[in-house]
Design a protein around this motif. Structure first.
Motif, PDB file in Angstrom:
ATOM      1  N   SER A   2      19.194  11.581  38.373  1.00  0.00           N
ATOM      2  CA  SER A   2      20.177  12.609  38.065  1.00  0.00           C
ATOM      3  C   SER A   2      19.572  14.001  38.009  1.00  0.00           C
ATOM      4  CB  SER A   2      20.861  12.290  36.730  1.00  0.00           C
ATOM      5  OG  SER A   2      19.897  12.190  35.693  1.00  0.00           O
ATOM      6  N   SER A   3      18.257  14.123  37.734  1.00  0.00           N
ATOM      7  CA  SER A   3      17.614  15.428  37.667  1.00  0.00           C
ATOM      8  C   SER A   3      16.130  15.258  37.908  1.00  0.00           C
ATOM      9  CB  SER A   3      17.866  16.067  36.302  1.00  0.00           C
ATOM     10  OG  SER A   3      17.332  15.258  35.272  1.00  0.00           O
ATOM     11  N   ALA A   4      15.442  16.405  38.084  1.00  0.00           N
ATOM     12  CA  ALA A   4      14.004  16.349  38.323  1.00  0.00           C
ATOM     13  C   ALA A   4      13.295  15.860  37.077  1.00  0.00           C
ATOM     14  CB  ALA A   4      13.504  17.732  38.723  1.00  0.00           C
ATOM     15  N   GLN A   5      12.591  14.770  37.195  1.00  0.00           N
ATOM     16  CA  GLN A   5      11.840  14.187  36.089  1.00  0.00           C
ATOM     17  C   GLN A   5      10.805  13.245  36.662  1.00  0.00           C
ATOM     18  OE1 GLN A   5      13.707  10.951  33.802  1.00  0.00           O
ATOM     19  NE2 GLN A   5      15.529  11.181  35.084  1.00  0.00           N
ATOM     20  N   VAL A   6       9.978  12.679  35.782  1.00  0.00           N
ATOM     21  CA  VAL A   6       9.015  11.663  36.191  1.00  0.00           C
ATOM     22  C   VAL A   6       9.505  10.317  35.690  1.00  0.00           C
ATOM     23  CG1 VAL A   6       6.658  10.809  35.963  1.00  0.00           C
ATOM     24  CG2 VAL A   6       7.072  13.270  36.150  1.00  0.00           C
ATOM     25  N   CYS A   7       9.653   9.372  36.595  1.00  0.00           N
ATOM     26  CA  CYS A   7      10.046   8.009  36.233  1.00  0.00           C
ATOM     27  C   CYS A   7       8.840   7.089  36.426  1.00  0.00           C
ATOM     28  CB  CYS A   7      11.202   7.524  37.100  1.00  0.00           C
ATOM     29  SG  CYS A   7      12.724   8.443  36.878  1.00  0.00           S
ATOM     30  N   PHE A   8       8.337   6.534  35.342  1.00  0.00           N
ATOM     31  CA  PHE A   8       7.277   5.534  35.426  1.00  0.00           C
ATOM     32  C   PHE A   8       7.939   4.200  35.742  1.00  0.00           C
ATOM     33  CE2 PHE A   8       5.504   8.924  32.937  1.00  0.00           C
ATOM     34  CZ  PHE A   8       4.183   8.996  33.355  1.00  0.00           C
ATOM     35  N   VAL A   9       7.550   3.620  36.854  1.00  0.00           N
ATOM     36  CA  VAL A   9       8.232   2.433  37.355  1.00  0.00           C
ATOM     37  C   VAL A   9       7.232   1.298  37.547  1.00  0.00           C
ATOM     38  CG1 VAL A   9       9.551   1.448  39.280  1.00  0.00           C
ATOM     39  CG2 VAL A   9      10.013   3.793  38.500  1.00  0.00           C
ATOM     40  N   GLY A  10       7.517   0.151  36.931  1.00  0.00           N
ATOM     41  CA  GLY A  10       6.675  -1.023  37.128  1.00  0.00           C
ATOM     42  C   GLY A  10       6.831  -1.559  38.539  1.00  0.00           C
ATOM     43  N   GLY A  11       5.725  -1.574  39.279  1.00  0.00           N
ATOM     44  CA  GLY A  11       5.755  -2.050  40.657  1.00  0.00           C
ATOM     45  C   GLY A  11       5.612  -3.548  40.790  1.00  0.00           C
ATOM     46  N   GLY A  12       5.502  -4.243  39.647  1.00  0.00           N
ATOM     47  CA  GLY A  12       5.355  -5.688  39.699  1.00  0.00           C
ATOM     48  C   GLY A  12       3.962  -6.085  40.148  1.00  0.00           C
ATOM     49  N   PRO A  13       3.755  -7.354  40.458  1.00  0.00           N
ATOM     50  CA  PRO A  13       2.422  -7.847  40.815  1.00  0.00           C
ATOM     51  C   PRO A  13       1.976  -7.432  42.206  1.00  0.00           C
ATOM     52  CG  PRO A  13       4.025  -9.591  41.017  1.00  0.00           C
ATOM     53  CD  PRO A  13       4.754  -8.423  40.396  1.00  0.00           C
ATOM     54  N   VAL A 105       7.848  18.278  30.460  1.00  0.00           N
ATOM     55  CA  VAL A 105       8.417  17.546  31.599  1.00  0.00           C
ATOM     56  C   VAL A 105       9.109  16.274  31.103  1.00  0.00           C
ATOM     57  CG1 VAL A 105       7.861  16.258  33.703  1.00  0.00           C
ATOM     58  CG2 VAL A 105       6.718  18.432  33.226  1.00  0.00           C
ATOM     59  N   PRO A 106      10.381  16.074  31.432  1.00  0.00           N
ATOM     60  CA  PRO A 106      11.074  14.850  31.003  1.00  0.00           C
ATOM     61  C   PRO A 106      10.585  13.634  31.777  1.00  0.00           C
ATOM     62  CG  PRO A 106      12.495  16.156  32.421  1.00  0.00           C
ATOM     63  CD  PRO A 106      11.268  16.989  32.179  1.00  0.00           C
ATOM     64  N   TRP A 107      10.633  12.475  31.126  1.00  0.00           N
ATOM     65  CA  TRP A 107      10.171  11.253  31.764  1.00  0.00           C
ATOM     66  C   TRP A 107      10.933  10.050  31.221  1.00  0.00           C
ATOM     67  CZ3 TRP A 107       8.117   7.864  28.163  1.00  0.00           C
ATOM     68  CH2 TRP A 107       7.654   8.433  26.960  1.00  0.00           C
ATOM     69  N   SER A 108      10.865   8.948  31.962  1.00  0.00           N
ATOM     70  CA  SER A 108      11.493   7.689  31.552  1.00  0.00           C
ATOM     71  C   SER A 108      10.637   6.545  32.054  1.00  0.00           C
ATOM     72  CB  SER A 108      12.917   7.585  32.131  1.00  0.00           C
ATOM     73  OG  SER A 108      12.867   7.533  33.549  1.00  0.00           O
ATOM     74  N   VAL A 109      10.945   5.331  31.585  1.00  0.00           N
ATOM     75  CA  VAL A 109      10.158   4.147  31.953  1.00  0.00           C
ATOM     76  C   VAL A 109      11.082   3.030  32.423  1.00  0.00           C
ATOM     77  CG1 VAL A 109       8.493   2.414  31.169  1.00  0.00           C
ATOM     78  CG2 VAL A 109       8.399   4.747  30.241  1.00  0.00           C
ATOM     79  N   THR A 110      10.733   2.423  33.545  1.00  0.00           N
ATOM     80  CA  THR A 110      11.444   1.250  34.061  1.00  0.00           C
ATOM     81  C   THR A 110      10.457   0.085  34.117  1.00  0.00           C
ATOM     82  OG1 THR A 110      13.026   2.519  35.374  1.00  0.00           O
ATOM     83  CG2 THR A 110      12.600   0.252  36.079  1.00  0.00           C
ATOM     84  N   PRO A 111      10.749  -1.031  33.449  1.00  0.00           N
ATOM     85  CA  PRO A 111       9.791  -2.138  33.399  1.00  0.00           C
ATOM     86  C   PRO A 111       9.634  -2.842  34.743  1.00  0.00           C
ATOM     87  CG  PRO A 111      11.868  -2.790  32.401  1.00  0.00           C
ATOM     88  CD  PRO A 111      11.980  -1.323  32.689  1.00  0.00           C
ATOM     89  N   GLY A 112       8.554  -3.617  34.836  1.00  0.00           N
ATOM     90  CA  GLY A 112       8.296  -4.395  36.039  1.00  0.00           C
ATOM     91  C   GLY A 112       7.800  -5.782  35.692  1.00  0.00           C
ATOM     92  N   VAL A 113       7.660  -6.636  36.677  1.00  0.00           N
ATOM     93  CA  VAL A 113       7.139  -7.991  36.475  1.00  0.00           C
ATOM     94  C   VAL A 113       5.625  -7.902  36.264  1.00  0.00           C
ATOM     95  CG1 VAL A 113       6.804 -10.262  37.508  1.00  0.00           C
ATOM     96  CG2 VAL A 113       8.930  -9.002  37.928  1.00  0.00           C
ATOM     97  N   PRO A 114       5.115  -8.327  35.092  1.00  0.00           N
ATOM     98  CA  PRO A 114       3.671  -8.242  34.867  1.00  0.00           C
ATOM     99  C   PRO A 114       2.908  -9.267  35.692  1.00  0.00           C
ATOM    100  CG  PRO A 114       4.751  -9.272  32.994  1.00  0.00           C
ATOM    101  CD  PRO A 114       5.842  -8.822  33.918  1.00  0.00           C
ATOM    102  N   ALA A 115       1.657  -8.949  35.998  1.00  0.00           N
ATOM    103  CA  ALA A 115       0.843  -9.824  36.843  1.00  0.00           C
ATOM    104  C   ALA A 115       0.663 -11.206  36.236  1.00  0.00           C
ATOM    105  CB  ALA A 115      -0.522  -9.175  37.096  1.00  0.00           C
TER     106      ALA A 115
END
Length: 252
Positions: A2-13, A105-115
């Motif tokens: 929705s706006s300029a920010q940093v999204c930390f995204v889990g890339g999975g294994p 700087v705004p940021w958010s976190v999206t979880p991922g599948v852990p190794a």
């Protein structure tokens, strides 16, 4: 986004089809994607827009990465900082977000599948088996890395005889097995999964007494998860939750 920010995204294994739906959407929308080239299958980046700027972080230090992120957001560009596995484990999320907070700087976190979950799935094992192990210890060891807290020794964790998941430890496997053999026994099952879910995946099955020789023969040096515990034998009791004799009329 929705706006300029940093999204930390889990890339999975590492596998391109083990990202969450939300992760793939964020990658498709991002103007800039920072990714750990050492750990991810390149096909993961196929989820990115062809117009996105892709930045491999394997040769960048933390401050250099943050400079890229801050500059991109200041220019009105959306950023995905792709991490291997899940951001809650060994992702340097805390250090990066501290710096982003200071920069406003705004940021958010999206979880991922852990190794470790991908490794357990590959071998078809539950890590918490009734009457055998009801706890999982996720830890790492110190070599050329940040010092471990004094209270978090492998010996202390081994004393619980819980299922152990050892990250960043493959180069010290012989030393580590010697350290835990007194608690787990030489015959305790151990599984090493190298690059779980990716091309080149390799699974080694052994015991506390034999796994070091198997790792040496396979010449594994990185990107491997070590699972240790009696739960891997798939023997044990049965869950009370699903017991036919349990009174299901009572409130939980």
């Amino acid at each position: 986004m929705s706006s300029a920010q940093v999204c930390f995204v889990g890339g999975g294994p590492g596998a391109a089809d083990l990202l969450t739906v939300r992760a793939t959407r964020l990658l498709a929308e991002a103007d800039v994607v920072l990714y750990p080239g050492t750990y991810l299958d390149p096909e993961v980046l196929a989820h990115c827009s062809p117009d996105a700027e892709l930045v491999d972080t394997q040769d960048l230090d933390l401050d250099a990465m943050v400079v890229v992120m801050v500059a991109a957001v200041a220019a009105g560009r959306s950023v995905v900082r792709l991490t291997s596995g899940d951001p809650s484990l060994y992702s340097a999320l805390t250090e990066q977000t501290r710096r982003l907070d200071l920069a406003g700087v705004p940021w958010s976190v999206t979880p991922g599948v852990p190794a470790y979950a991908a490794a357990a799935a590959r071998i078809g094992s539950e890590l918490t088996v009734p009457l055998v192990a009801q706890s999982v210890v996720l830890t790492r060891t110190q070599a050329r890395s940040t010092a471990m807290p004094d209270t978090e020794t492998l010996a202390a964790f081994a004393a619980t005889r819980a299922t152990l998941v050892l990250h960043l430890a493959i180069t010290r496997v012989r030393e580590l097995m010697d350290e835990i053999v007194g608690e787990y026994g030489a015959d305790c099952p151990v599984v090493v999964v190298h690059r779980a879910s990716q091309p080149g995946e390799l699974t080694l099955r052994g015991t506390v007494g034999t796994i070091a020789d198997l790792v040496d023969s396979a010449r594994l040096r990185q990107a491997a998860v070590i699972l240790v515990g009696r739960a891997l034998a798939r023997d044990g009791g049965e869950s009370y939750l699903y017991d036919a004799a349990r009174d299901r009329s009572a409130k939980r």
